[in-house]
Design a protein around this motif. Structure first.
Motif, PDB file in Angstrom:
ATOM      1  N   GLN A 143       0.847  -1.190   0.000  1.00  0.00           N
ATOM      2  CA  GLN A 143       0.000   0.000   0.000  1.00  0.00           C
ATOM      3  C   GLN A 143       0.881   1.239   0.000  1.00  0.00           C
ATOM      4  O   GLN A 143       1.757   1.405   0.838  1.00  0.00           O
ATOM      5  CB  GLN A 143      -0.910   0.009   1.232  1.00  0.00           C
ATOM      6  CG  GLN A 143      -1.830   1.228   1.278  1.00  0.00           C
ATOM      7  CD  GLN A 143      -2.810   1.181   2.432  1.00  0.00           C
ATOM      8  OE1 GLN A 143      -3.093   0.120   2.956  1.00  0.00           O
ATOM      9  NE2 GLN A 143      -3.324   2.322   2.825  1.00  0.00           N
ATOM     10  N   GLN A 144       0.637   2.111  -0.974  1.00  0.00           N
ATOM     11  CA  GLN A 144       1.412   3.336  -1.083  1.00  0.00           C
ATOM     12  C   GLN A 144       0.605   4.572  -0.703  1.00  0.00           C
ATOM     13  O   GLN A 144       1.181   5.579  -0.314  1.00  0.00           O
ATOM     14  CB  GLN A 144       1.918   3.507  -2.519  1.00  0.00           C
ATOM     15  CG  GLN A 144       2.783   2.380  -3.016  1.00  0.00           C
ATOM     16  CD  GLN A 144       3.283   2.638  -4.419  1.00  0.00           C
ATOM     17  OE1 GLN A 144       3.889   3.669  -4.685  1.00  0.00           O
ATOM     18  NE2 GLN A 144       3.010   1.725  -5.322  1.00  0.00           N
ATOM     19  N   TYR A 145      -0.696   4.486  -0.857  1.00  0.00           N
ATOM     20  CA  TYR A 145      -1.548   5.642  -0.598  1.00  0.00           C
ATOM     21  C   TYR A 145      -2.332   5.432   0.699  1.00  0.00           C
ATOM     22  O   TYR A 145      -2.858   4.351   0.951  1.00  0.00           O
ATOM     23  CB  TYR A 145      -2.541   5.858  -1.746  1.00  0.00           C
ATOM     24  CG  TYR A 145      -1.893   6.211  -3.059  1.00  0.00           C
ATOM     25  CD1 TYR A 145      -1.650   7.544  -3.405  1.00  0.00           C
ATOM     26  CD2 TYR A 145      -1.519   5.225  -3.965  1.00  0.00           C
ATOM     27  CE1 TYR A 145      -1.063   7.872  -4.609  1.00  0.00           C
ATOM     28  CE2 TYR A 145      -0.923   5.552  -5.177  1.00  0.00           C
ATOM     29  CZ  TYR A 145      -0.699   6.873  -5.491  1.00  0.00           C
ATOM     30  OH  TYR A 145      -0.111   7.207  -6.680  1.00  0.00           O
ATOM     31  N   PHE A 146      -2.411   6.486   1.489  1.00  0.00           N
ATOM     32  CA  PHE A 146      -3.163   6.455   2.734  1.00  0.00           C
ATOM     33  C   PHE A 146      -4.153   7.616   2.711  1.00  0.00           C
ATOM     34  O   PHE A 146      -3.784   8.743   2.363  1.00  0.00           O
ATOM     35  CB  PHE A 146      -2.221   6.543   3.933  1.00  0.00           C
ATOM     36  CG  PHE A 146      -1.275   5.376   4.021  1.00  0.00           C
ATOM     37  CD1 PHE A 146      -1.585   4.276   4.807  1.00  0.00           C
ATOM     38  CD2 PHE A 146      -0.090   5.363   3.293  1.00  0.00           C
ATOM     39  CE1 PHE A 146      -0.731   3.193   4.874  1.00  0.00           C
ATOM     40  CE2 PHE A 146       0.769   4.276   3.347  1.00  0.00           C
ATOM     41  CZ  PHE A 146       0.449   3.184   4.143  1.00  0.00           C
ATOM     42  N   LEU A 147      -5.389   7.321   3.065  1.00  0.00           N
ATOM     43  CA  LEU A 147      -6.463   8.281   2.875  1.00  0.00           C
ATOM     44  C   LEU A 147      -6.883   8.930   4.189  1.00  0.00           C
ATOM     45  O   LEU A 147      -6.758   8.346   5.265  1.00  0.00           O
ATOM     46  CB  LEU A 147      -7.688   7.595   2.251  1.00  0.00           C
ATOM     47  CG  LEU A 147      -7.446   6.769   0.990  1.00  0.00           C
ATOM     48  CD1 LEU A 147      -8.778   6.282   0.431  1.00  0.00           C
ATOM     49  CD2 LEU A 147      -6.676   7.556  -0.050  1.00  0.00           C
ATOM     50  N   SER A 148      -7.386  10.141   4.067  1.00  0.00           N
ATOM     51  CA  SER A 148      -7.997  10.828   5.202  1.00  0.00           C
ATOM     52  C   SER A 148      -9.188  11.621   4.690  1.00  0.00           C
ATOM     53  O   SER A 148      -9.195  12.096   3.546  1.00  0.00           O
ATOM     54  CB  SER A 148      -6.992  11.760   5.893  1.00  0.00           C
ATOM     55  OG  SER A 148      -6.501  12.726   4.980  1.00  0.00           O
ATOM     56  N   ASN A 383      -3.328   1.248 -13.235  1.00  0.00           N
ATOM     57  CA  ASN A 383      -4.369   1.389 -12.233  1.00  0.00           C
ATOM     58  C   ASN A 383      -3.704   1.700 -10.894  1.00  0.00           C
ATOM     59  O   ASN A 383      -2.791   0.982 -10.469  1.00  0.00           O
ATOM     60  CB  ASN A 383      -5.171   0.085 -12.148  1.00  0.00           C
ATOM     61  CG  ASN A 383      -6.384   0.202 -11.255  1.00  0.00           C
ATOM     62  OD1 ASN A 383      -6.271   0.558 -10.079  1.00  0.00           O
ATOM     63  ND2 ASN A 383      -7.548  -0.120 -11.792  1.00  0.00           N
ATOM     64  N   LEU A 384      -4.124   2.773 -10.228  1.00  0.00           N
ATOM     65  CA  LEU A 384      -3.469   3.163  -8.980  1.00  0.00           C
ATOM     66  C   LEU A 384      -3.763   2.229  -7.821  1.00  0.00           C
ATOM     67  O   LEU A 384      -3.152   2.348  -6.765  1.00  0.00           O
ATOM     68  CB  LEU A 384      -3.865   4.595  -8.598  1.00  0.00           C
ATOM     69  CG  LEU A 384      -3.431   5.709  -9.545  1.00  0.00           C
ATOM     70  CD1 LEU A 384      -3.537   7.057  -8.854  1.00  0.00           C
ATOM     71  CD2 LEU A 384      -2.018   5.504 -10.060  1.00  0.00           C
ATOM     72  N   GLY A 385      -4.683   1.296  -8.008  1.00  0.00           N
ATOM     73  CA  GLY A 385      -4.910   0.283  -6.988  1.00  0.00           C
ATOM     74  C   GLY A 385      -5.616   0.823  -5.759  1.00  0.00           C
ATOM     75  O   GLY A 385      -6.020   1.980  -5.682  1.00  0.00           O
ATOM     76  N   VAL A 386      -5.763  -0.060  -4.776  1.00  0.00           N
ATOM     77  CA  VAL A 386      -6.403   0.333  -3.521  1.00  0.00           C
ATOM     78  C   VAL A 386      -5.388   1.088  -2.673  1.00  0.00           C
ATOM     79  O   VAL A 386      -4.181   0.850  -2.790  1.00  0.00           O
ATOM     80  CB  VAL A 386      -6.927  -0.904  -2.775  1.00  0.00           C
ATOM     81  CG1 VAL A 386      -8.034  -1.567  -3.550  1.00  0.00           C
ATOM     82  CG2 VAL A 386      -5.808  -1.897  -2.498  1.00  0.00           C
ATOM     83  N   PRO A 387      -5.812   2.026  -1.838  1.00  0.00           N
ATOM     84  CA  PRO A 387      -7.196   2.399  -1.555  1.00  0.00           C
ATOM     85  C   PRO A 387      -7.721   3.558  -2.414  1.00  0.00           C
ATOM     86  O   PRO A 387      -8.817   4.024  -2.161  1.00  0.00           O
ATOM     87  CB  PRO A 387      -7.137   2.817  -0.086  1.00  0.00           C
ATOM     88  CG  PRO A 387      -5.794   3.480   0.015  1.00  0.00           C
ATOM     89  CD  PRO A 387      -4.875   2.680  -0.894  1.00  0.00           C
ATOM     90  N   ALA A 423      -8.659  13.157   0.936  1.00  0.00           N
ATOM     91  CA  ALA A 423      -7.255  13.563   0.797  1.00  0.00           C
ATOM     92  C   ALA A 423      -6.401  12.306   0.827  1.00  0.00           C
ATOM     93  O   ALA A 423      -6.703  11.350   1.542  1.00  0.00           O
ATOM     94  CB  ALA A 423      -6.850  14.507   1.920  1.00  0.00           C
ATOM     95  N   PHE A 424      -5.341  12.292   0.029  1.00  0.00           N
ATOM     96  CA  PHE A 424      -4.437  11.150   0.068  1.00  0.00           C
ATOM     97  C   PHE A 424      -3.031  11.604   0.409  1.00  0.00           C
ATOM     98  O   PHE A 424      -2.627  12.735   0.159  1.00  0.00           O
ATOM     99  CB  PHE A 424      -4.449  10.370  -1.257  1.00  0.00           C
ATOM    100  CG  PHE A 424      -3.778  11.068  -2.417  1.00  0.00           C
ATOM    101  CD1 PHE A 424      -2.407  11.064  -2.585  1.00  0.00           C
ATOM    102  CD2 PHE A 424      -4.552  11.721  -3.369  1.00  0.00           C
ATOM    103  CE1 PHE A 424      -1.802  11.699  -3.648  1.00  0.00           C
ATOM    104  CE2 PHE A 424      -3.961  12.364  -4.451  1.00  0.00           C
ATOM    105  CZ  PHE A 424      -2.583  12.355  -4.587  1.00  0.00           C
ATOM    106  N   ASN A 425      -2.293  10.674   0.982  1.00  0.00           N
ATOM    107  CA  ASN A 425      -0.891  10.889   1.325  1.00  0.00           C
ATOM    108  C   ASN A 425      -0.127   9.658   0.879  1.00  0.00           C
ATOM    109  O   ASN A 425      -0.408   8.551   1.333  1.00  0.00           O
ATOM    110  CB  ASN A 425      -0.726  11.097   2.833  1.00  0.00           C
ATOM    111  CG  ASN A 425       0.726  11.250   3.230  1.00  0.00           C
ATOM    112  OD1 ASN A 425       1.498  11.861   2.515  1.00  0.00           O
ATOM    113  ND2 ASN A 425       1.096  10.678   4.361  1.00  0.00           N
ATOM    114  N   ARG A 426       0.789   9.831  -0.060  1.00  0.00           N
ATOM    115  CA  ARG A 426       1.575   8.714  -0.549  1.00  0.00           C
ATOM    116  C   ARG A 426       2.852   8.621   0.282  1.00  0.00           C
ATOM    117  O   ARG A 426       3.615   9.583   0.364  1.00  0.00           O
ATOM    118  CB  ARG A 426       1.913   8.907  -2.024  1.00  0.00           C
ATOM    119  CG  ARG A 426       2.547   7.679  -2.662  1.00  0.00           C
ATOM    120  CD  ARG A 426       2.784   7.914  -4.138  1.00  0.00           C
ATOM    121  NE  ARG A 426       3.295   6.711  -4.782  1.00  0.00           N
ATOM    122  CZ  ARG A 426       3.673   6.655  -6.041  1.00  0.00           C
ATOM    123  NH1 ARG A 426       3.604   7.733  -6.796  1.00  0.00           N
ATOM    124  NH2 ARG A 426       4.126   5.533  -6.558  1.00  0.00           N
TER     125      ARG A 426
END
Length: 643
Positions: A143-148, A383-387, A423-426
């Motif tokens: 997982q590279q992206y973390f969401l808020s 495809n950027l994948g989940v999440p 918002a995402f944070n990679r």
């Protein structure tokens, strides 16, 4: 002495500057990688490899770059080097296997898939990896992206978040605070309007809600749908989507449908005015979702005009120096499909992101990133994948200049309303790396044992350094660590460090370790050998310089050091004669050190071994050049004690 100190300082400054420069290159390469600028990133990773700076890491990243660029031949070349590394993350076994499929080496590919499984790896089974694309596994590995969640969502539709100059613009169907609401018949929600707020002001005032008071000032919002938008670099021109409505006149196609068009507005006196329709619009099809490249001379958009590949395609149009527009150009079938491609957006590295229901994905609309080759041609999409993507609609992806943060919208479960902004944070992977070296001669120590402990002193990693004394271990962020270096011929060295409160862009923490020799250590490499002329035992000038270094080490730097002297000859001469000659050389060496102030008690022995310990094959059975014999006429120094 002053001159020597000056030279030493200059050397240290040069070394530190070089290391700092290489660290800067790695940070640049990682930033380009995170922005999907894989061609530029690959060039910098190659430089890092050539300079032998964090080469293992750069090799893995370079392999990933070639995989993204759909260059399986080069991907195989560098993945092969990667999987030979000590403690390489096991996902690289799978990446290598996929790249081997790209060059049709199926037998070797199956072998590396087996190794991946045997190492505990799980083959990705998500939907978008079923096409066999050898790059898909990279995005599904970790997982590279973390969401808020953001605090400006409403119970209605919110999307198209776009940030410029610390202001957040977004599109919303909220119309709270207005006494008379006009509803869109499709979903019985109010029509879309553009909102904007200043992040700094909002946070300073402790505000949370965005209301009708935050609608953008001027003539952008109409009685129909307005937004999303993009603003030029100088902040003076806005391009935005709107239903076919201008100057209070609504336009419709032959079926009575009011399509989307792109308009532009000018910023003057703190408001947006002078709304104009762009010339490539039409009443007969939709043109919307504007986006600009970094130079501001190309406008990208989505349109279902008839010459496309399917429903809605991504196009671009040149913006000429005089403000006029060229002819719309379809981006082609690498990006566009028989389905719908919408919401284009470009980051400052010219990487295109868009949403599509025509490419293989996880749900309805998925977010994709494009890959360009060295000539700027789009060669693939990822495809950027989940999440980022879900089983629902995911769209209006926007990446900030840092390549690590941004926004997108989704109607997935768990939101506040219909479409919500996230918002995402990679977060890039983080490593601790370093070199283990000998305190005496600064030589790297291969096969040193590296043990990593967490903040609770629990062992979490164990490995050996490579032939260059280098190690690298993947670590978590926001954690405390202790790393210990050990080798049976040295005293341990350790360092405590933390990955807490470091910038997201930082991908490497350096922790070099320096080990002090103990009894029966190996011969000193640089300082530990002096040489003699044929059939001579006198101290040559070059040998005197080396002996002076040892004197300084023993009398100034390491007053507890104890050594042993061992002298040797070449094979020419009789065994008895060479034994005596080597003893004479040991005595000469011993006497020189004593004459320069070394305490005799700190030299436990000075012995001669004749020709019994040759360093090469020049034992008289073969003809050897003089320089080969010279290597055997030597005195070596063994450190017995450092304390």
């Amino acid at each position: 002495m002053k001159l020597k100190n000056y030279i030493l300082v200059c050397i240290l400054l040069t070394v530190n500057f070089t290391v700092f420069a290489q660290y800067g290159k790695q940070k640049k390469a990682d930033t380009l990688f995170n922005k999907f600028s894989f061609v530029k990133a690959s060039e910098v990773y190659k430089e890092l490899i050539e300079n032998n700076y964090n080469a293992d890491y750069a090799t893995r990243r370079l392999a990933d770059c070639y995989a993204y660029l759909r260059d399986p031949k080069n991907a195989v070349k560098y993945y092969k080097k990667a999987v030979e590394q000590e403690n390489v993350p096991i996902e690289y076994y799978y990446n290598y296997a996929q790249a081997l499929r790209g060059v049709e080496d199926y037998k070797e590919s199956r072998e590396w898939v087996r190794r991946f499984k045997d190492s505990g790896g799980v083959i990705p089974t998500n939907k978008f990896s079923k096409d066999g694309d050898f790059i898909s596994s990279i995005f599904s590995a970790k997982q590279q992206y973390f969401l808020s969640k953001v605090d400006f969502n409403s119970e209605f539709s919110d999307f198209g978040a776009y940030e410029k100059d610390n202001k957040v613009y977004f599109t919303s169907s909220r119309d709270e605070g207005v006494s008379i609401k006009r509803l869109y018949g499709w979903n019985e929600q109010p029509f879309l309007d553009v909102y904007v707020f200043d992040k700094t002001v909002k946070e300073a005032n402790g505000e949370e809600d965005v209301t009708f008071k935050d609608k953008i000032k001027g003539d952008v919002n109409s009685i129909y749908h307005d937004g999303p938008l993009v603003i030029t670099n100088d902040g003076k021109t806005m391009y935005f989507s709107r239903n076919n409505f201008n100057n209070n006149v609504e336009g419709k196609d032959g079926k009575g449908i009011t399509n989307l068009k792109i308009y532009k507005a000018t910023f003057a006196d703190s408001t947006w005015i002078d709304v104009e329709e762009l010339p490539f619009n039409s009443d007969d099809f939709s043109t919307g979702h504007p986006a600009l490249n970094s130079d501001g001379n190309k406008l990208y958009f989505a349109s279902d005009r008839p010459e496309g590949f399917g429903g809605s395609d991504i196009y671009y149009v040149d913006i000429n120096a005089d403000g006029s527009f060229g002819e719309p150009q379809n981006l082609g079938d690498v990006v566009n499909t028989k389905g719908n491609e919408v919401f284009p957006n470009l980051n400052n590295e010219e990487s295109l992101f868009f949403s599509s229901d025509g490419h293989l994905g996880l749900g309805l609309l998925d977010v994709f990133g494009s890959i360009k080759d060295a000539d700027g041609n789009i060669v693939d999409v990822i495809n950027l994948g989940v999440p980022i993507n879900s089983s629902k609609d995911d769209f209006s992806f926007f990446m900030k200049e840092d390549g690590l943060t941004g926004y997108f919208a989704s109607n997935r479960a768990g939101g506040v309303g219909d479409d919500d902004v996230y918002a995402f944070n990679r977060v890039p992977l983080l490593n601790v790396e370093g070199v283990v070296s000998d305190v005496i001669n600064n030589k790297p120590i291969p096969n040193a044992i590296i043990t990593l402990y967490d903040g609770d002193d629990k062992q979490i990693a164990y490995m050996e350094t490579d032939e260059n004394g280098y190690y690298e271990i993947n670590i978590d962020r926001d954690s405390d660590y202790k790393i210990v270096g050990s080798q049976k011929k040295y005293h341990d060295d350790s360092k405590v460090f933390t990955s807490k409160n470091i910038e997201t862009s930082v991908t490497t923490i350096t922790a070099d370790l320096v080990l002090s020799p103990v009894e029966d250590v190996v011969t000193l490499a640089d300082l530990g050998i002096i040489y003699f002329d044929f059939d001579k035992h006198n101290i040559r000038p070059d040998a005197a310089l080396e002996l002076d270094k040892i004197v300084k080490l023993m009398n100034e730097d390491y007053p507890g050091m104890v050594i042993r002297i061992e002298s040797h000859t070449d094979s020419r001469g009789t065994l008895t004669y060479n034994d005596k000659l080597s003893i004479d050389r040991a005595n000469s060496t011993y006497e020189y050190l004593i004459s320069q102030g070394v305490d005799p008690a700190r030299i436990t022995a000075h012995e001669g071994f004749g020709e019994r310990r040759l360093t090469n094959g020049c034992d008289g059975s073969v003809n050897c050049e003089e320089n080969k014999h010279q290597l055997n006429r030597r005195t070596e120094f063994i450190i017995i004690q450092m304390q």
